[in-house]
Design a protein around this motif. Structure first.
Motif, PDB file in Angstrom:
ATOM      1  N   PHE A 267       0.829  -1.200   0.000  1.00 43.43           N
ATOM      2  CA  PHE A 267       0.000   0.000   0.000  1.00 43.43           C
ATOM      3  C   PHE A 267       0.867   1.255   0.000  1.00 43.43           C
ATOM      4  O   PHE A 267       0.569   2.242  -0.686  1.00 43.43           O
ATOM      5  N   LEU A 271       0.708   4.392  -2.732  1.00 45.42           N
ATOM      6  CA  LEU A 271       0.462   5.783  -2.354  1.00 45.42           C
ATOM      7  C   LEU A 271       1.628   6.684  -2.757  1.00 45.42           C
ATOM      8  O   LEU A 271       1.416   7.802  -3.237  1.00 45.42           O
ATOM      9  N   GLN A 274       1.690   7.954  -6.193  1.00 44.69           N
ATOM     10  CA  GLN A 274       0.777   9.058  -6.464  1.00 44.69           C
ATOM     11  C   GLN A 274       1.247  10.358  -5.797  1.00 44.69           C
ATOM     12  O   GLN A 274       0.502  11.329  -5.743  1.00 44.69           O
ATOM     13  N   GLU A 493      -5.506  -1.245  -4.146  1.00 47.01           N
ATOM     14  CA  GLU A 493      -5.548  -0.414  -5.358  1.00 47.01           C
ATOM     15  C   GLU A 493      -6.807   0.445  -5.362  1.00 47.01           C
ATOM     16  O   GLU A 493      -6.771   1.633  -5.725  1.00 47.01           O
ATOM     17  N   THR A 496      -6.404   3.241  -2.845  1.00 45.53           N
ATOM     18  CA  THR A 496      -5.496   4.263  -3.379  1.00 45.53           C
ATOM     19  C   THR A 496      -6.238   5.173  -4.355  1.00 45.53           C
ATOM     20  O   THR A 496      -6.102   6.404  -4.310  1.00 45.53           O
ATOM     21  N   SER A 500      -6.933   9.192  -3.963  1.00 43.00           N
ATOM     22  CA  SER A 500      -6.477  10.101  -5.015  1.00 43.00           C
ATOM     23  C   SER A 500      -7.644  10.914  -5.576  1.00 43.00           C
ATOM     24  O   SER A 500      -7.526  12.140  -5.774  1.00 43.00           O
TER      25      SER A 500
END
Length: 505
Positions: A267, A271, A274, A493, A496, A500
């Protein structure tokens, strides 16, 4: 013949795993004994094998410390036992690292050793503050010194050097300022003090030789790096330029990932890709159950079961640790909940017969591929409860479910100090939860630190709560009173993406 051991003096860098060298990470992954210092990020200890012996020998001013002779003896003793020993030191092992005495002790006993460089705060702290140590116009050279025993330093020579970097000098700051001014340094020479270099709680105090003492009076500065010189004036400019150049959706967001202490975080990688700054918080400790008897008995009678249900990667790992012969699974079908569980199962070259849609246990009963009446199901799970609704629903449909403890899930004894400092100083933007247990343990650990002096809601004011799915969200609502972000697809996913999307909406 006795196999010779070896001691590796490894530089831990300036903080978390991101600043660790590949060589250091590889050595940690196969260490048999870890001997580590006070300023080493505790999360680096998670990189060693479960069976590795961890020995804390930190030295901090004003606190009880491990005598250096004792450290020397430990290194020699374990090396002579044939162990692979990692002596983990903050920064670089040969920059004010007291390594010489330890190396001499090993040499006297003909012990093997190797030096592994690390990123020193000498270089990293100014860089992370946007301060160049050298500059064509402002600094042709720099010097590094320790703030301990400052009377031994040649201040007349140091006052003539363009840029000074001083480690361990915050307690002696008034004396350092006085010495430099007395030796002719301009009283208006710029000064920066970088505290907690590379950590979420990194702070920079700006000033000059004239006012830096008054500006920091009453503030606990340690651990910190002091930079003195005209290049300090460039710090703000470089920082502002770098901030404006990052256009990733999670740029300038600091996200707290709660996870099991023994597990590295995929994870975190998602992250960080991004643009996020990630701090990991161990919120679960996974161990063996109090007894293997029930699981071993069930494995011995596997031919009597129609289905094996696995709902976590830990369940897969601990079940396989007790399974002596995979052929015992012949005739037993396997259902798994979640992509991560399936991926863990695939590491044992096993493909599940059924994965419910939406990756949640709730849909397993509704979409089960066979009629349940009369089916005998083995369900290895966490010892202290879990998936009670799943068992109840399977039983109500006519299945016979045998629950056995495969592993134990506990709350860590204490919250990570770096995480607690970040929460206290409002340095966290989002906290994430991938299970109900991490929510409850997070609350327990934070309230343990609060001691009733303030509320959990006060600590989390302005912090977004992100959940991986409905069950976790339910616990968030019960204990935290809210959920701000929930994944539509219940995977890391998916979480995330949800985070985002919320930050770019």
């Amino acid at each position: 013949m006795q196999i010779k051991g070896k001691v590796y003096f490894v530089g831990a860098g300036v903080g978390e795993r991101a600043y660790l060298t590949l060589r250091a990470e590889e050595l940690l992954s196969r260490a048999e004994v870890l001997v580590y210092d006070a300023l080493v990020d505790p999360q680096l200890a998670d990189l060693v094998p479960d069976e590795c012996l961890k020995l804390y020998v930190g030295k901090r001013g004003g606190k009880v410390s491990t005598p250096q002779d004792k450290i020397n003896q430990l290194l020699v003793a374990y090396c002579c036992q044939g162990k692979q020993v990692v002596r983990l030191k903050s920064g670089d092992p040969l920059v004010f690292g007291r390594s010489r005495g330890e190396i001499a002790a090993l040499q006297r006993e003909n012990c093997n050793f190797e030096l592994i460089p690390g990123i020193s705060s000498v270089l990293a702290a100014p860089l992370l503050a946007g301060i160049p140590l050298t500059d064509r116009e402002l600094s042709s050279c720099f010097a590094v010194c320790s703030g301990h025993e400052i009377k031994q330093l040649n201040w007349q020579a140091l006052a003539k050097i363009d840029t000074l970097v001083i480690l361990m000098g915050t307690r002696s700051l008034p004396e350092i300022v006085t010495e430099l001014i007395d030796q002719g340094k301009d009283a208006h020479e710029p000064v920066a003090i970088i505290r907690n270099c590379s950590q979420i709680g990194q702070e920079i105090f700006w000033g000059t030789l004239t006012d830096i003492v008054s500006k920091t009076r009453g503030i606990s500065l340690s651990p910190a790096v002091i930079v003195i010189g005209k290049v300090v004036t460039l710090g703000d400019r470089i920082n502002q330029t770098s901030l404006s150049s990052n256009h990733l959706p999670l740029a300038n967001k600091t996200i707290l990932v709660t996870r099991a202490a023994e597990q590295s975080s995929k994870f975190t990688t998602l992250l960080e890709s991004q643009g996020a700054t990630v701090r990991e918080m161990p919120a679960l400790v996974i161990t063996a159950p109090s007894s293997w008897q029930d699981l071993d008995n069930a494995i011995a009678n596997l031919p009597n079961f129609d289905w094996l249900i696995l709902t976590s990667a830990n369940g897969v790992k601990y079940f396989w640790s007790r399974l002596k012969d995979v052929r015992a699974l012949a005739g037993v079908k396997i259902a798994v909940v979640g992509k991560k569980t399936a991926a863990t199962l695939e590491q044992y070259n096993i493909q599940p017969d059924f994965i419910p849609p939406n990756f949640v246990a709730d849909s397993l009963v509704e979409t089960f591929p066979e009629s349940l009446p009369g089916k005998k199901i083995l369900f290895p799970r966490v010892e202290n409860g879990g998936r009670a609704v799943l068992v109840k629903e399977l039983t109500s449909k006519g299945a016979s479910v045998i629950e056995v403890a495969a592993y134990e899930s506990k709350c860590p004894e204490k919250i990570d100090i770096h995480v607690w400092n970040a929460l206290q100083h409002q340095k966290i933007d989002i906290v994430t939860f991938a299970s109900s247990k991490t929510v409850s343990n997070f609350c327990q650990l934070v309230e343990q630190e609060l001691k009733g002096e303030t509320s959990l809601n006060d600590v989390l004011q302005g912090v977004a709560i992100a959940s991986i799915g409905p069950q976790t969200s339910k616990t968030c609502h019960e204990l935290l009173g809210r959920v701000d972000i929930e994944a539509e697809i219940y995977t890391l996913e998916g979480l995330t993406k949800a985070i985002s999307d919320s930050c770019t909406a």
